[in-house]
Design a protein around this motif. Sequence first.
Motif, PDB file in Angstrom:
ATOM      1  N   GLY A  26       0.806  -1.219   0.000  1.00  0.00           N
ATOM      2  CA  GLY A  26       0.000   0.000   0.000  1.00  0.00           C
ATOM      3  C   GLY A  26       0.836   1.264   0.000  1.00  0.00           C
ATOM      4  O   GLY A  26       0.444   2.276  -0.578  1.00  0.00           O
ATOM      5  N   ASP A  40      -3.857   2.982  -6.626  1.00  0.00           N
ATOM      6  CA  ASP A  40      -4.749   2.787  -5.482  1.00  0.00           C
ATOM      7  C   ASP A  40      -6.167   2.426  -5.917  1.00  0.00           C
ATOM      8  O   ASP A  40      -6.912   1.821  -5.155  1.00  0.00           O
ATOM      9  CB  ASP A  40      -4.779   4.030  -4.603  1.00  0.00           C
ATOM     10  CG  ASP A  40      -3.510   4.167  -3.778  1.00  0.00           C
ATOM     11  OD1 ASP A  40      -2.787   3.164  -3.643  1.00  0.00           O
ATOM     12  OD2 ASP A  40      -3.250   5.266  -3.276  1.00  0.00           O
ATOM     13  N   ALA A  44      -7.025  -0.438  -3.507  1.00  0.00           N
ATOM     14  CA  ALA A  44      -7.954  -0.111  -2.417  1.00  0.00           C
ATOM     15  C   ALA A  44      -9.042  -1.169  -2.220  1.00  0.00           C
ATOM     16  O   ALA A  44      -9.217  -1.670  -1.107  1.00  0.00           O
ATOM     17  CB  ALA A  44      -8.566   1.269  -2.638  1.00  0.00           C
ATOM     18  N   THR A  67      -9.708   0.433   5.646  1.00  0.00           N
ATOM     19  CA  THR A  67      -8.546   0.169   4.790  1.00  0.00           C
ATOM     20  C   THR A  67      -8.829   0.634   3.368  1.00  0.00           C
ATOM     21  O   THR A  67      -7.979   1.250   2.718  1.00  0.00           O
ATOM     22  CB  THR A  67      -8.186  -1.325   4.806  1.00  0.00           C
ATOM     23  OG1 THR A  67      -7.848  -1.695   6.139  1.00  0.00           O
ATOM     24  CG2 THR A  67      -7.015  -1.636   3.888  1.00  0.00           C
ATOM     25  N   PHE A  68     -10.029   0.331   2.885  1.00  0.00           N
ATOM     26  CA  PHE A  68     -10.420   0.812   1.555  1.00  0.00           C
ATOM     27  C   PHE A  68     -10.326   2.334   1.486  1.00  0.00           C
ATOM     28  O   PHE A  68      -9.735   2.892   0.555  1.00  0.00           O
ATOM     29  CB  PHE A  68     -11.840   0.343   1.216  1.00  0.00           C
ATOM     30  CG  PHE A  68     -12.379   0.972  -0.034  1.00  0.00           C
ATOM     31  CD1 PHE A  68     -11.986   0.504  -1.279  1.00  0.00           C
ATOM     32  CD2 PHE A  68     -13.259   2.043   0.028  1.00  0.00           C
ATOM     33  CE1 PHE A  68     -12.469   1.089  -2.440  1.00  0.00           C
ATOM     34  CE2 PHE A  68     -13.750   2.630  -1.124  1.00  0.00           C
ATOM     35  CZ  PHE A  68     -13.351   2.153  -2.363  1.00  0.00           C
ATOM     36  N   GLU A  71      -6.717   3.618   1.553  1.00  0.00           N
ATOM     37  CA  GLU A  71      -5.992   3.386   0.301  1.00  0.00           C
ATOM     38  C   GLU A  71      -6.511   4.232  -0.853  1.00  0.00           C
ATOM     39  O   GLU A  71      -5.753   4.595  -1.738  1.00  0.00           O
ATOM     40  CB  GLU A  71      -6.040   1.903  -0.073  1.00  0.00           C
ATOM     41  CG  GLU A  71      -5.270   1.004   0.856  1.00  0.00           C
ATOM     42  CD  GLU A  71      -3.772   1.250   0.853  1.00  0.00           C
ATOM     43  OE1 GLU A  71      -3.246   1.847  -0.107  1.00  0.00           O
ATOM     44  OE2 GLU A  71      -3.110   0.859   1.820  1.00  0.00           O
ATOM     45  N   ILE A  72      -7.797   4.518  -0.860  1.00  0.00           N
ATOM     46  CA  ILE A  72      -8.378   5.253  -1.990  1.00  0.00           C
ATOM     47  C   ILE A  72      -8.169   6.764  -1.871  1.00  0.00           C
ATOM     48  O   ILE A  72      -8.062   7.464  -2.874  1.00  0.00           O
ATOM     49  CB  ILE A  72      -9.875   4.908  -2.187  1.00  0.00           C
ATOM     50  CG1 ILE A  72     -10.338   5.209  -3.607  1.00  0.00           C
ATOM     51  CG2 ILE A  72     -10.752   5.615  -1.194  1.00  0.00           C
ATOM     52  CD1 ILE A  72      -9.866   4.237  -4.631  1.00  0.00           C
ATOM     53  N   ASP A  77      -1.620   6.835   2.280  1.00  0.00           N
ATOM     54  CA  ASP A  77      -1.021   5.501   2.181  1.00  0.00           C
ATOM     55  C   ASP A  77       0.001   5.218   3.273  1.00  0.00           C
ATOM     56  O   ASP A  77       0.376   4.074   3.484  1.00  0.00           O
ATOM     57  CB  ASP A  77      -0.348   5.324   0.814  1.00  0.00           C
ATOM     58  CG  ASP A  77      -1.363   5.326  -0.311  1.00  0.00           C
ATOM     59  OD1 ASP A  77      -2.514   4.945  -0.054  1.00  0.00           O
ATOM     60  OD2 ASP A  77      -1.002   5.712  -1.427  1.00  0.00           O
TER      61      ASP A  77
END
Length: 98
Positions: A26, A40, A44, A67-68, A71-72, A77
């Motif tokens: 990530g 990402d 993601a 987490t999604f 990451e998005i 990150d």
Amino acid sequence: MKTQEIILQEEKQRKLLLGLLFDAIGMLSFSIPFVGEFGDVIWAPLAGFIMNYMYKGTVGKVAGFFTFLEEILPFTDIIPSFTLTWFYTYYIRKKDKN
């Protein structure tokens, strides 16, 4: 009983190592500003699914969602969501049960 404790210890170690690996993946996009953010879009949802798969129940669902998001969203990150979830599961949540 000792066999079960060994299995639980191995699972704990495996999840930590996998979590460190997934956090490193990530963070790779963070090392390439702006260009890496496009990666990402693929990572993601995959990271959210992996988190949900690794940690069952409410912890997995909530951690998968965050987490999604982590990451998005751009420039987030650096947050080690897999490692933080592992720490929560095996240390903070464990204290709550005692």
